[in-house]
Design a protein around this motif. Structure first.
Motif, PDB file in Angstrom:
ATOM      1  N   GLN A  46       5.728  93.392  12.768  1.00 38.85           N
ATOM      2  CA  GLN A  46       5.412  92.159  12.050  1.00 38.85           C
ATOM      3  C   GLN A  46       6.449  91.033  12.264  1.00 38.85           C
ATOM      4  O   GLN A  46       6.089  89.897  12.539  1.00 38.85           O
ATOM      5  CB  GLN A  46       5.272  92.500  10.566  1.00 38.85           C
ATOM      6  N   GLY A  47       7.727  91.356  12.129  1.00 38.66           N
ATOM      7  CA  GLY A  47       8.773  90.343  12.299  1.00 38.66           C
ATOM      8  C   GLY A  47       8.773  89.757  13.703  1.00 38.66           C
ATOM      9  O   GLY A  47       9.008  88.560  13.894  1.00 38.66           O
ATOM     10  N   HIS A  48       8.483  90.595  14.676  1.00 41.29           N
ATOM     11  CA  HIS A  48       8.486  90.104  16.058  1.00 41.29           C
ATOM     12  C   HIS A  48       7.252  89.279  16.371  1.00 41.29           C
ATOM     13  O   HIS A  48       7.267  88.442  17.260  1.00 41.29           O
ATOM     14  CB  HIS A  48       8.652  91.275  17.023  1.00 41.29           C
ATOM     15  N   VAL A  49       6.187  89.525  15.633  1.00 37.68           N
ATOM     16  CA  VAL A  49       5.010  88.669  15.776  1.00 37.68           C
ATOM     17  C   VAL A  49       5.349  87.265  15.258  1.00 37.68           C
ATOM     18  O   VAL A  49       4.963  86.258  15.856  1.00 37.68           O
ATOM     19  CB  VAL A  49       3.808  89.251  15.003  1.00 37.68           C
ATOM     20  N   PHE A  50       6.098  87.227  14.173  1.00 34.72           N
ATOM     21  CA  PHE A  50       6.598  85.956  13.633  1.00 34.72           C
ATOM     22  C   PHE A  50       7.400  85.220  14.700  1.00 34.72           C
ATOM     23  O   PHE A  50       7.186  84.044  14.975  1.00 34.72           O
ATOM     24  CB  PHE A  50       7.437  86.271  12.381  1.00 34.72           C
ATOM     25  N   MET A  51       8.308  85.935  15.366  1.00 34.86           N
ATOM     26  CA  MET A  51       9.118  85.352  16.428  1.00 34.86           C
ATOM     27  C   MET A  51       8.228  84.863  17.574  1.00 34.86           C
ATOM     28  O   MET A  51       8.371  83.736  18.050  1.00 34.86           O
ATOM     29  CB  MET A  51      10.121  86.420  16.901  1.00 34.86           C
ATOM     30  N   ALA A  52       7.301  85.724  17.990  1.00 32.54           N
ATOM     31  CA  ALA A  52       6.417  85.345  19.099  1.00 32.54           C
ATOM     32  C   ALA A  52       5.603  84.109  18.732  1.00 32.54           C
ATOM     33  O   ALA A  52       5.357  83.236  19.574  1.00 32.54           O
ATOM     34  CB  ALA A  52       5.495  86.507  19.455  1.00 32.54           C
ATOM     35  N   GLY A  53       5.220  84.017  17.462  1.00 36.04           N
ATOM     36  CA  GLY A  53       4.486  82.843  16.999  1.00 36.04           C
ATOM     37  C   GLY A  53       5.320  81.587  17.133  1.00 36.04           C
ATOM     38  O   GLY A  53       4.819  80.530  17.556  1.00 36.04           O
ATOM     39  N   ALA A  54       6.609  81.682  16.801  1.00 27.72           N
ATOM     40  CA  ALA A  54       7.490  80.520  16.933  1.00 27.72           C
ATOM     41  C   ALA A  54       7.537  80.062  18.390  1.00 27.72           C
ATOM     42  O   ALA A  54       7.438  78.869  18.691  1.00 27.72           O
ATOM     43  CB  ALA A  54       8.891  80.864  16.427  1.00 27.72           C
ATOM     44  N   PHE A  55       7.675  81.026  19.317  1.00 24.41           N
ATOM     45  CA  PHE A  55       7.740  80.645  20.726  1.00 24.41           C
ATOM     46  C   PHE A  55       6.402  80.132  21.249  1.00 24.41           C
ATOM     47  O   PHE A  55       6.357  79.217  22.065  1.00 24.41           O
ATOM     48  CB  PHE A  55       8.254  81.819  21.571  1.00 24.41           C
ATOM     49  N   VAL A  57       6.703 104.480  14.729  1.00 28.51           N
ATOM     50  CA  VAL A  57       7.453 104.423  15.982  1.00 28.51           C
ATOM     51  C   VAL A  57       6.741 103.504  16.974  1.00 28.51           C
ATOM     52  O   VAL A  57       7.360 102.670  17.631  1.00 28.51           O
ATOM     53  CB  VAL A  57       7.622 105.844  16.574  1.00 28.51           C
ATOM     54  N   GLY A  58       5.413 103.625  17.039  1.00 25.43           N
ATOM     55  CA  GLY A  58       4.638 102.779  17.950  1.00 25.43           C
ATOM     56  C   GLY A  58       4.791 101.310  17.631  1.00 25.43           C
ATOM     57  O   GLY A  58       4.947 100.479  18.532  1.00 25.43           O
ATOM     58  N   SER A  59       4.765 100.977  16.343  1.00 26.25           N
ATOM     59  CA  SER A  59       4.847  99.556  15.999  1.00 26.25           C
ATOM     60  C   SER A  59       6.260  99.028  16.237  1.00 26.25           C
ATOM     61  O   SER A  59       6.434  97.885  16.667  1.00 26.25           O
ATOM     62  CB  SER A  59       4.377  99.314  14.557  1.00 26.25           C
ATOM     63  N   ILE A  60       7.267  99.875  16.001  1.00 24.75           N
ATOM     64  CA  ILE A  60       8.635  99.448  16.335  1.00 24.75           C
ATOM     65  C   ILE A  60       8.721  99.196  17.839  1.00 24.75           C
ATOM     66  O   ILE A  60       9.267  98.190  18.297  1.00 24.75           O
ATOM     67  CB  ILE A  60       9.672 100.506  15.899  1.00 24.75           C
ATOM     68  N   GLY A  61       8.117 100.103  18.610  1.00 22.83           N
ATOM     69  CA  GLY A  61       8.117  99.957  20.063  1.00 22.83           C
ATOM     70  C   GLY A  61       7.435  98.673  20.501  1.00 22.83           C
ATOM     71  O   GLY A  61       7.949  97.937  21.347  1.00 22.83           O
ATOM     72  N   LEU A  62       6.305  98.385  19.885  1.00 23.15           N
ATOM     73  CA  LEU A  62       5.592  97.158  20.233  1.00 23.15           C
ATOM     74  C   LEU A  62       6.464  95.938  19.928  1.00 23.15           C
ATOM     75  O   LEU A  62       6.519  94.973  20.707  1.00 23.15           O
ATOM     76  CB  LEU A  62       4.272  97.078  19.457  1.00 23.15           C
ATOM     77  N   GLY A  63       7.174  95.995  18.811  1.00 22.62           N
ATOM     78  CA  GLY A  63       8.075  94.896  18.448  1.00 22.62           C
ATOM     79  C   GLY A  63       9.133  94.690  19.519  1.00 22.62           C
ATOM     80  O   GLY A  63       9.424  93.560  19.930  1.00 22.62           O
ATOM     81  N   ILE A  64       9.699  95.806  20.004  1.00 25.60           N
ATOM     82  CA  ILE A  64      10.739  95.705  21.037  1.00 25.60           C
ATOM     83  C   ILE A  64      10.164  95.111  22.320  1.00 25.60           C
ATOM     84  O   ILE A  64      10.784  94.278  22.976  1.00 25.60           O
ATOM     85  CB  ILE A  64      11.363  97.097  21.292  1.00 25.60           C
TER      86      ILE A  64
END
Ligand SMILES: Nc1ncnc2c1ncn2[C@@H]1O[C@H](COP(=O)(O)OP(=O)(O)O)[C@@H](O)[C@H]1O
Ligand SMILES: [Mg+2]
Lengths: 244, 287
Positions: B37-46, B94-101
């Protein structure tokens, strides 16, 4: 049984239905038939396989063998939502109303596949006619209803769509005798409107009050099948198959 | 000073709340936590940055376009990734953490350094009471308000929204009344991606954007969700605002070194004292 019911075509039928849970063979070659306008009782003790049969009918538990027909169409293999669209409605064991939703929203979910708004309102009125208590509480959150009210709601939710066949899994379970009476009075009225019902119950004497025919299940097999009248009237039969 | 800290905190709190909503939407439906979720936020910013630099969209259309693209991305990733992970909560985590990375490093390839975000929300300084702040803060708060009202209306008054709530309450039974549960889950991911990405665009102009900005915001948004009750939308919003305001006050009055501590102290206290959160309810275990 009225003769016209005997002649009518089956709405729902299974042939050689099997359900496995891993190695547990919970339903073993069950063949049954529910004809249009008929009330069929599925009787048996706890663990006999009633819920397994019903869950495989509505598509929640996969059948490991056999066929399920709705009218003339083979439906095993179809998903629950497609079976529902084809006219099956299900009142689950334990009621399982949508707890966070209001009474009205629960009923609207029952009418999820009905697109015509006027039709939906008309159907809600029908349900409120059957269960006036639900009308008074239509804005209440379903989880806060009593067990009996939740059972009414679960039945109402299944009825709003005017299904071809209504399948109920132990509607009397966990309810006070007065409430069971209310529920069964309503089921009687629903039957009088020509609805086709398949009704699983542990308590044979309750279900036999409204059933036309009955199947008795023991450890996953049908051990006896007959018209309900003979089971009602013959104590020896009841004794040997239902222990009551 | 209080006004200033309060309003600044409210704005970041809104961001935690909106990103936290993504956790809540998915959790309510699957009883699983999507740590991307947090990385989706980041990706949204970019995503907002890239779009704003190429086409000069006004703020509202920009938010809308980013929301729409993220929604579609959420639906696609649900089909390609998340759908294969539902069967087991540990696998899902684990999968969602991986997707975030993967998301984080994907962005890192193109943006290894923090970059400034175009001032899409104007750069005027607004004065309310004793507090002076950039126009952007106002955008964050107002957009959050609009977003929350829209989501609420969707869930309460539309057929699809009702179906999503029904799936969250009991997916099996929802299927038996005709709801396509797989599609409902995909829509839920779409929504959770959309809100997080919109939050990214809202916060972008106030700070620099960097590939690792999702880590901390994701954890704080998760704390917000746990604080309010992870299955409760109002609870998550309240949690976000409380954490945002408290940490800003702590940062201002005590020391900015302790700012990040606030969210996690709140998280720990909540997990020990009241694991269902402030407004959350125990969800019955599904069979
Ligand atoms: N999900 C399941 N996993 C394993 N065994 C099950 C499951 N559901 C039911 N069973 C077993 O299948 C048999 C029939 O159960 P069920 O269909 O629930 O009976 P009934 O509804 O008549 O009480 C029982 O022996 C029960 O223990
Ligand atoms: Mg049962």
């Amino acid at each position: 049984m009225p003769p016209e019911k005997a002649l009518s075509r089956p709405v729902l039928s299974t042939s050689d239905l099997n359900v496995h849970y891993g190695k547990v063979h919970a339903v073993q070659g069950v063949s049954l038939e529910v004809r249009a306008g008929e009330v069929v009782a599925l009787l048996g003790a706890n663990g006999a396989g009633k819920s397994s049969i019903i869950r495989s009918l509505v598509g929640l538990t996969p059948a490991s063998g056999g066929r399920i027909l709705l009218r003339d169409r083979r439906i095993d293999g179809l998903s629950s939502e497609v079976r529902s669209a084809l006219g099956m409605a299900y009142v689950p064991e334990g009621r399982r109303v949508f707890g966070d939703l209001t009474v009205r929203d629960n009923l609207l979910m029952g009418a999820y596949l009905v697109k015509d708004r006027a039709k939906i309102e008309q159907q809600l009125e029908e349900v409120f006619g059957l269960f006036p208590g639900l009308r008074e509480r239509h804005r209440q959150i379903a989880a806060t209803l009593s067990g009996g009210e939740q059972q009414m709601l679960a039945i109402g939710r299944a009825l709003v769509r005017e299904p071809e066949v209504l399948i109920l899994d132990e509607p009397s379970l966990g309810l006070a005798p007065v409430m069971i009476k209310v529920i069964y009075e309503t089921l009687k009225r629903i039957r009088e409107r020509g609805m086709t019902l398949l009704l699983a119950e542990q308590s044979a004497h309750i279900a036999l009050k409204i059933a036309d025919r009955a199947y008795v299940l023991e450890t996953g097999r049908v051990t006896y099948e007959s018209d309900a009248a003979s089971l009602r009237s013959d104590p020896a039969l009841r004794e040997s198959y239902l222990g009551a | 000073m209080f006004d200033q800290l309060f309003i600044g905190g409210l704005a970041t709190g809104c961001v935690y709340a909106v990103v936290g909503l993504g956790f809540t939407l998915v959790y309510r439906t699957l009883r699983m936590v999507n740590f991307a979720q947090g990385h989706v936020f980041m990706a949204g910013a970019f995503l907002g940055l890239v779009i704003a630099e190429r086409v000069h969209l006004p703020a509202l259309p920009l938010l809308f376009v980013v929301g729409a693209v993220a929604f579609a991305l959420g639906m696609v990733l649900e089909r390609l990734v998340f759908r294969r992970l539902y069967h087991n909560h540990e696998v899902f985590i684990v999968g969602s953490i991986g997707l975030g990375i993967v998301l984080m490093n994907g962005v890192r390839v193109f943006f290894p350094e923090p970059v400034p975000f175009p001032k899409v929300f104007g750069s005027e300084v607004v004065q309310i009471g004793a507090a002076r702040f950039q126009e952007g803060y106002l955008w964050v708060v107002l957009s959050t308000l609009v977003l929350v009202v829209l989501l609420h209306a969707m869930f309460t008054y539309t057929r699809t929204g009702r179906a999503l709530r029904a799936v969250a309450a009991d997916a099996e039974i929802a299927a038996t009344v005709g709801v396509d549960v797989k599609r409902a889950i995909a829509l839920t991911f779409g929504l959770s991606f959309a809100v997080a990405a919109i939050a990214g665009v809202l916060i972008g102009p106030l700070y620099f954007v960097s590939f690792d900005m999702g880590d901390m915001v994701g954890l704080k948004a998760f704390s917000a969700a746990v604080f309010g009750g992870i299955n409760s939308i109002p609870g998550t919003i309240l949690g976000g605002l409380v954490i945002g305001v408290l940490e800003n006050l702590a940062g201002g009055y005590i020391s900015s070194a302790y700012k990040d501590l606030v969210a996690f102290v709140i998280l720990l206290v909540m997990l020990i004292w009241r694991p269902t959160g402030l407004l959350g309810r125990e969800t019955p275990v599904k069979v």
